[in-house]
Design an enzyme around this catalytic site. Structure first.
Site, mmCIF file in Angstrom:
data_model
loop_
_atom_site.group_PDB
_atom_site.id
_atom_site.type_symbol
_atom_site.label_atom_id
_atom_site.label_comp_id
_atom_site.label_asym_id
_atom_site.label_seq_id
_atom_site.Cartn_x
_atom_site.Cartn_y
_atom_site.Cartn_z
ATOM 1 N N HIS A 63 0.836 -1.206 0.000
ATOM 2 C CA HIS A 63 0.000 0.000 0.000
ATOM 3 C C HIS A 63 0.867 1.251 0.000
ATOM 4 O O HIS A 63 1.933 1.292 0.597
ATOM 5 C CB HIS A 63 -0.948 0.037 1.207
ATOM 6 C CG HIS A 63 -0.261 -0.206 2.506
ATOM 7 N ND1 HIS A 63 0.073 -1.463 2.947
ATOM 8 C CD2 HIS A 63 0.169 0.652 3.470
ATOM 9 C CE1 HIS A 63 0.673 -1.377 4.117
ATOM 10 N NE2 HIS A 63 0.758 -0.100 4.456
ATOM 11 N N HIS A 67 0.930 5.188 1.120
ATOM 12 C CA HIS A 67 0.334 6.203 1.999
ATOM 13 C C HIS A 67 0.394 7.550 1.276
ATOM 14 O O HIS A 67 1.442 7.905 0.723
ATOM 15 C CB HIS A 67 1.148 6.365 3.286
ATOM 16 C CG HIS A 67 1.228 5.163 4.150
ATOM 17 N ND1 HIS A 67 0.468 5.005 5.292
ATOM 18 C CD2 HIS A 67 1.990 4.039 4.084
ATOM 19 C CE1 HIS A 67 0.771 3.865 5.879
ATOM 20 N NE2 HIS A 67 1.698 3.261 5.162
HETATM 21 P P1 AMP Z 1 2.094 0.088 7.256
HETATM 22 O O1 AMP Z 1 2.629 0.107 8.649
HETATM 23 O O2 AMP Z 1 2.893 0.881 6.262
HETATM 24 O O3 AMP Z 1 1.872 -1.346 6.829
HETATM 25 O O4 AMP Z 1 0.698 0.822 7.289
HETATM 26 C C1 AMP Z 1 -0.491 0.196 7.595
HETATM 27 C C2 AMP Z 1 -1.503 1.299 7.726
HETATM 28 O O5 AMP Z 1 -2.780 0.707 7.726
HETATM 29 C C3 AMP Z 1 -1.392 2.118 9.013
HETATM 30 O O6 AMP Z 1 -1.244 3.489 8.680
HETATM 31 C C4 AMP Z 1 -2.703 1.830 9.743
HETATM 32 O O7 AMP Z 1 -3.180 2.955 10.427
HETATM 33 C C5 AMP Z 1 -3.606 1.408 8.603
HETATM 34 N N1 AMP Z 1 -4.706 0.521 8.944
HETATM 35 C C6 AMP Z 1 -4.671 -0.597 9.692
HETATM 36 N N2 AMP Z 1 -5.898 -1.172 9.747
HETATM 37 C C7 AMP Z 1 -6.712 -0.406 8.990
HETATM 38 C C8 AMP Z 1 -8.091 -0.454 8.649
HETATM 39 N N3 AMP Z 1 -8.891 -1.415 9.114
HETATM 40 N N4 AMP Z 1 -8.602 0.525 7.862
HETATM 41 C C9 AMP Z 1 -7.803 1.520 7.403
HETATM 42 N N5 AMP Z 1 -6.500 1.633 7.689
HETATM 43 C C10 AMP Z 1 -5.958 0.684 8.474
#
Ligand code: AMP
Length: 144
Positions: free
Chosen positions: A107, A109
């Site tokens: 993903h 950001h």
């Molecule tokens: P990463 O640490 O780069 O893998 O980022 C994962 C991101 O997913 C973090 O910014 C979390 O806040 C976000 N996240 C986790 N669970 C959810 C969810 N159910 N809906 C939306 N964002 C999420």
């Protein structure tokens, strides 16, 4: 192609989102990507863009999905600039737990912020109504 060190797990939260098993505040969707509000934003208007491909991280991403993710990211960034009236949008993407990756489905950001003001990563839950409203505003601009 160099492979991710971690195997893709179908039970991850973003895979469940793509299957419709977990809700999200959707901003945009097409045949190859989904964009939605980050539930623990590092700044107001934090959006995630994911491919509809089982990729753990960048090394797994197929070219057609890489291209689709970036095209969606461009749409989201342009909408964020209008909705949140911020010129600065941080584009961030973590590969591997050592880098701080917590969800193992690739993903990007997109965070309307300044690198010196950025909030903590994945710590504080946002108000659900606010996220819903932000998603609605972004979607309206993207789909106009
Ligand atoms: P990463 O640490 O780069 O893998 O980022 C994962 C991101 O997913 C973090 O910014 C979390 O806040 C976000 N996240 C986790 N669970 C959810 C969810 N159910 N809906 C939306 N964002 C999420």
């Amino acid at each position: 192609m160099t492979q991710a060190t971690k195997t893709y797990e179908e039970g991850n939260i973003f895979a469940k989102m793509l299957k419709g098993e977990v809700p999200c505040h959707k901003v945009y969707e097409d045949d190859k990507t989904l964009a939605f509000m980050d539930i623990m934003p590092q700044a107001k208007g934090h959006v995630l863009v994911i491919p509809k491909q089982q990729a753990v991280e960048l090394s797994d991403l197929e070219p057609e999905y890489a291209s689709a993710v970036f095209m969606t990211a461009k749409k989201v960034l342009q909408a964020q600039r209008q909705v949140f009236e911020r010129d600065g949008i941080i584009q961030m993407q973590l590969n591997g737990s050592e880098a701080g990756q917590t969800v193992f489905h690739y993903h990007v950001h997109l965070i309307p912020s300044n690198i010196h003001e950025l909030g903590k990563h994945a710590v504080t839950m946002a108000d659900q109504d606010e996220l819903a409203e932000q998603a609605k505003q972004l979607a309206a601009i993207i789909n106009a």
